[in-house]
Design a protein around this motif. Structure first.
Motif, PDB file in Angstrom:
ATOM      1  N   ALA A  19       0.824  -1.207   0.000  1.00 49.97           N
ATOM      2  CA  ALA A  19       0.000   0.000   0.000  1.00 49.97           C
ATOM      3  C   ALA A  19       0.860   1.259   0.000  1.00 49.97           C
ATOM      4  N   GLU A  20       2.113   1.120   0.400  1.00 48.20           N
ATOM      5  CA  GLU A  20       3.011   2.276   0.394  1.00 48.20           C
ATOM      6  C   GLU A  20       3.214   2.802  -1.021  1.00 48.20           C
ATOM      7  N   ALA A  21       3.071   1.928  -2.023  1.00 49.88           N
ATOM      8  CA  ALA A  21       3.196   2.376  -3.413  1.00 49.88           C
ATOM      9  C   ALA A  21       2.125   3.403  -3.745  1.00 49.88           C
ATOM     10  N   LEU A  22       0.923   3.214  -3.217  1.00 51.81           N
ATOM     11  CA  LEU A  22      -0.156   4.173  -3.449  1.00 51.81           C
ATOM     12  C   LEU A  22       0.140   5.497  -2.757  1.00 51.81           C
ATOM     13  N   ARG A  23       0.764   5.427  -1.593  1.00 48.96           N
ATOM     14  CA  ARG A  23       1.080   6.658  -0.858  1.00 48.96           C
ATOM     15  C   ARG A  23       2.223   7.418  -1.531  1.00 48.96           C
ATOM     16  N   LEU A  24       3.113   6.689  -2.177  1.00 46.58           N
ATOM     17  CA  LEU A  24       4.164   7.354  -2.946  1.00 46.58           C
ATOM     18  C   LEU A  24       3.592   8.018  -4.191  1.00 46.58           C
ATOM     19  N   ALA A  25       2.630   7.353  -4.802  1.00 44.61           N
ATOM     20  CA  ALA A  25       2.014   7.901  -6.009  1.00 44.61           C
ATOM     21  C   ALA A  25       1.131   9.101  -5.706  1.00 44.61           C
ATOM     22  N   ARG A  26       0.475   9.072  -4.547  1.00 43.90           N
ATOM     23  CA  ARG A  26      -0.437  10.153  -4.169  1.00 43.90           C
ATOM     24  C   ARG A  26      -0.227  10.460  -2.684  1.00 43.90           C
ATOM     25  N   PRO A  27       0.756  11.294  -2.345  1.00 47.89           N
ATOM     26  CA  PRO A  27       1.027  11.605  -0.931  1.00 47.89           C
ATOM     27  C   PRO A  27      -0.233  12.070  -0.201  1.00 47.89           C
ATOM     28  N   GLY A  28      -0.411  11.535   0.992  1.00 52.73           N
ATOM     29  CA  GLY A  28      -1.555  11.909   1.801  1.00 52.73           C
ATOM     30  C   GLY A  28      -2.825  11.140   1.491  1.00 52.73           C
ATOM     31  N   ILE A  29      -2.767  10.190   0.580  1.00 53.79           N
ATOM     32  CA  ILE A  29      -3.956   9.440   0.189  1.00 53.79           C
ATOM     33  C   ILE A  29      -4.539   8.669   1.371  1.00 53.79           C
ATOM     34  N   ASP A  30      -5.849   8.664   1.470  1.00 54.78           N
ATOM     35  CA  ASP A  30      -6.567   7.812   2.414  1.00 54.78           C
ATOM     36  C   ASP A  30      -6.987   6.585   1.600  1.00 54.78           C
ATOM     37  N   VAL A  31      -6.226   5.503   1.699  1.00 59.13           N
ATOM     38  CA  VAL A  31      -6.433   4.351   0.831  1.00 59.13           C
ATOM     39  C   VAL A  31      -7.833   3.773   1.003  1.00 59.13           C
ATOM     40  N   ALA A  32      -8.295   3.653   2.253  1.00 58.49           N
ATOM     41  CA  ALA A  32      -9.617   3.085   2.497  1.00 58.49           C
ATOM     42  C   ALA A  32     -10.715   3.954   1.878  1.00 58.49           C
ATOM     43  N   ALA A  33     -10.592   5.275   2.015  1.00 56.22           N
ATOM     44  CA  ALA A  33     -11.594   6.180   1.458  1.00 56.22           C
ATOM     45  C   ALA A  33     -11.602   6.122  -0.067  1.00 56.22           C
ATOM     46  N   GLU A  34     -10.409   6.036  -0.659  1.00 56.36           N
ATOM     47  CA  GLU A  34     -10.330   5.954  -2.117  1.00 56.36           C
ATOM     48  C   GLU A  34     -10.891   4.625  -2.622  1.00 56.36           C
ATOM     49  N   TYR A  35     -10.663   3.566  -1.859  1.00 55.93           N
ATOM     50  CA  TYR A  35     -11.234   2.263  -2.227  1.00 55.93           C
ATOM     51  C   TYR A  35     -12.759   2.365  -2.261  1.00 55.93           C
ATOM     52  N   ASP A  36     -13.338   2.972  -1.233  1.00 57.45           N
ATOM     53  CA  ASP A  36     -14.794   3.117  -1.182  1.00 57.45           C
ATOM     54  C   ASP A  36     -15.296   3.984  -2.332  1.00 57.45           C
ATOM     55  N   ALA A  37     -14.531   5.031  -2.675  1.00 59.49           N
ATOM     56  CA  ALA A  37     -14.928   5.906  -3.775  1.00 59.49           C
ATOM     57  C   ALA A  37     -14.911   5.155  -5.099  1.00 59.49           C
ATOM     58  N   ARG A  38     -13.936   4.294  -5.289  1.00 59.31           N
ATOM     59  CA  ARG A  38     -13.880   3.474  -6.501  1.00 59.31           C
ATOM     60  C   ARG A  38     -15.103   2.568  -6.600  1.00 59.31           C
ATOM     61  N   GLU A  39     -15.425   1.921  -5.488  1.00 67.71           N
ATOM     62  CA  GLU A  39     -16.581   1.028  -5.484  1.00 67.71           C
ATOM     63  C   GLU A  39     -17.861   1.806  -5.811  1.00 67.71           C
ATOM     64  N   ALA A  40     -18.011   2.970  -5.202  1.00 70.88           N
ATOM     65  CA  ALA A  40     -19.208   3.774  -5.427  1.00 70.88           C
ATOM     66  C   ALA A  40     -19.312   4.231  -6.878  1.00 70.88           C
ATOM     67  N   ALA A  41     -18.168   4.426  -7.522  1.00 71.21           N
ATOM     68  CA  ALA A  41     -18.146   4.875  -8.912  1.00 71.21           C
ATOM     69  C   ALA A  41     -18.248   3.719  -9.904  1.00 71.21           C
ATOM     70  N   GLY A  42     -18.386   2.505  -9.383  1.00 73.62           N
ATOM     71  CA  GLY A  42     -18.460   1.336 -10.266  1.00 73.62           C
ATOM     72  C   GLY A  42     -17.126   0.956 -10.872  1.00 73.62           C
ATOM     73  N   ARG A  43     -16.043   1.347 -10.222  1.00 73.64           N
ATOM     74  CA  ARG A  43     -14.695   1.053 -10.730  1.00 73.64           C
ATOM     75  C   ARG A  43     -13.881   0.316  -9.671  1.00 73.64           C
ATOM     76  N   GLY A  44     -14.564  -0.526  -8.937  1.00 70.18           N
ATOM     77  CA  GLY A  44     -13.916  -1.216  -7.833  1.00 70.18           C
ATOM     78  C   GLY A  44     -13.265  -2.531  -8.220  1.00 70.18           C
ATOM     79  N   GLU A  45     -13.043  -3.377  -7.220  1.00 68.14           N
ATOM     80  CA  GLU A  45     -12.367  -4.660  -7.425  1.00 68.14           C
ATOM     81  C   GLU A  45     -13.130  -5.547  -8.397  1.00 68.14           C
ATOM     82  N   PHE A  46     -12.354  -6.318  -9.157  1.00 70.66           N
ATOM     83  CA  PHE A  46     -12.963  -7.264 -10.084  1.00 70.66           C
ATOM     84  C   PHE A  46     -12.007  -8.420 -10.291  1.00 70.66           C
ATOM     85  N   LEU A  47     -12.552  -9.618 -10.354  1.00 72.35           N
ATOM     86  CA  LEU A  47     -11.762 -10.815 -10.626  1.00 72.35           C
ATOM     87  C   LEU A  47     -12.562 -11.731 -11.536  1.00 72.35           C
ATOM     88  N   ASP A  48     -11.883 -12.354 -12.488  1.00 71.36           N
ATOM     89  CA  ASP A  48     -12.489 -13.447 -13.230  1.00 71.36           C
ATOM     90  C   ASP A  48     -11.397 -14.484 -13.498  1.00 71.36           C
TER      91      ASP A  48
END
Length: 213
Positions: free
Chosen positions: A49-78
């Motif tokens: 997860a530190e890679a995400l913090r390097l890419a976007r300093p100050g990122i709230d990873v959990a909040a961004e994860y929730d925002a992705r899900e809400a936008a329909g761009r969340g986790e996916f596996l097949d």
């Protein structure tokens, strides 16, 4: 004698390519940039997860994860996210009478997605469902509770030394380190990994040889 085999998820049964690509797209940075940052934190021995913090300093990873899900761009596996050896190896282990469990540091959503793939396993569980994550000892105690076997009859398979190999051994389990993904390749020949591993493998198909041999 091995009775239960427990497998990590990311870079053990699933490729992480899509996971990081979706994060890069969400953060609007080149995929190669985020991939390189993942490599950097791997080399430092840091949490990915530190890679995400390097890419976007100050990122709230959990909040961004929730925002992705809400936008329909969340986790996916097949099935395309699975390594090619997963289904045949797991099927072969089940035919040998093994109890097979998938247990890793993933979200509850990832657990649901994995269950939807109808893999030949007895159980799929994640840290997001247990509210405890590797390398905490409590995670591996939960693994043993689900294993229905003694620690020495339970084999944990994973790519990450600090999250998989070392804590599994500390809990009394047997451990196989797989040379797969950035962590698996980078640390495969590390002296501590070599010493701690009961087995070192390049493919999940080798697990049948371990069980039979």
């Amino acid at each position: 004698m091995i009775e239960t085999i427990v497998l990590d998820i990311g870079e053990t049964i699933t490729r992480d390519d899509r996971y990081w690509a979706l994060w890069a797209d969400w953060l609007d940075i080149p995929r190669h940039t985020l991939s390189a940052l993942v490599g950097a934190v791997v080399a430092r021995g840091q949490d990915n997860a530190e890679a995400l913090r390097l890419a976007r300093p100050g990122i709230d990873v959990a909040a961004e994860y929730d925002a992705r899900e809400a936008a329909g761009r969340g986790e996916f596996l097949d099935d395309s996210d699975l390594y090619d050896d997963v289904r045949p190896a797991l099927s072969a282990l089940r035919k040998l009478g093994m109890r097979v469990i998938i247990a890793g540091n993933q979200t509850s959503r990832a657990a649901d997605l994995l269950r939807g793939l109808d893999l030949p396993v007895d159980l799929v569980v994640t840290s997001g469902e247990w509210n405890v994550a590797k390398p905490q000892p409590e995670f591996f105690q939960r693994v043993l509770d689900m294993a229905h076997a003694a620690p020495r009859a339970t084999l944990y398979v994973g790519d990450h030394p600090a999250n998989d190999l070392f804590p599994a051994k500390a809990a009394g389990l047997r451990a196989a380190h797989i040379r797969r993904g950035p962590w698996g390749h980078l640390w495969a020949d590390d002296a501590d990994v070599v010493t701690a591993s009961d087995w070192r493998i390049d493919t999940l198909n080798q697990l049948t040889e371990i069980v039979e041999g």
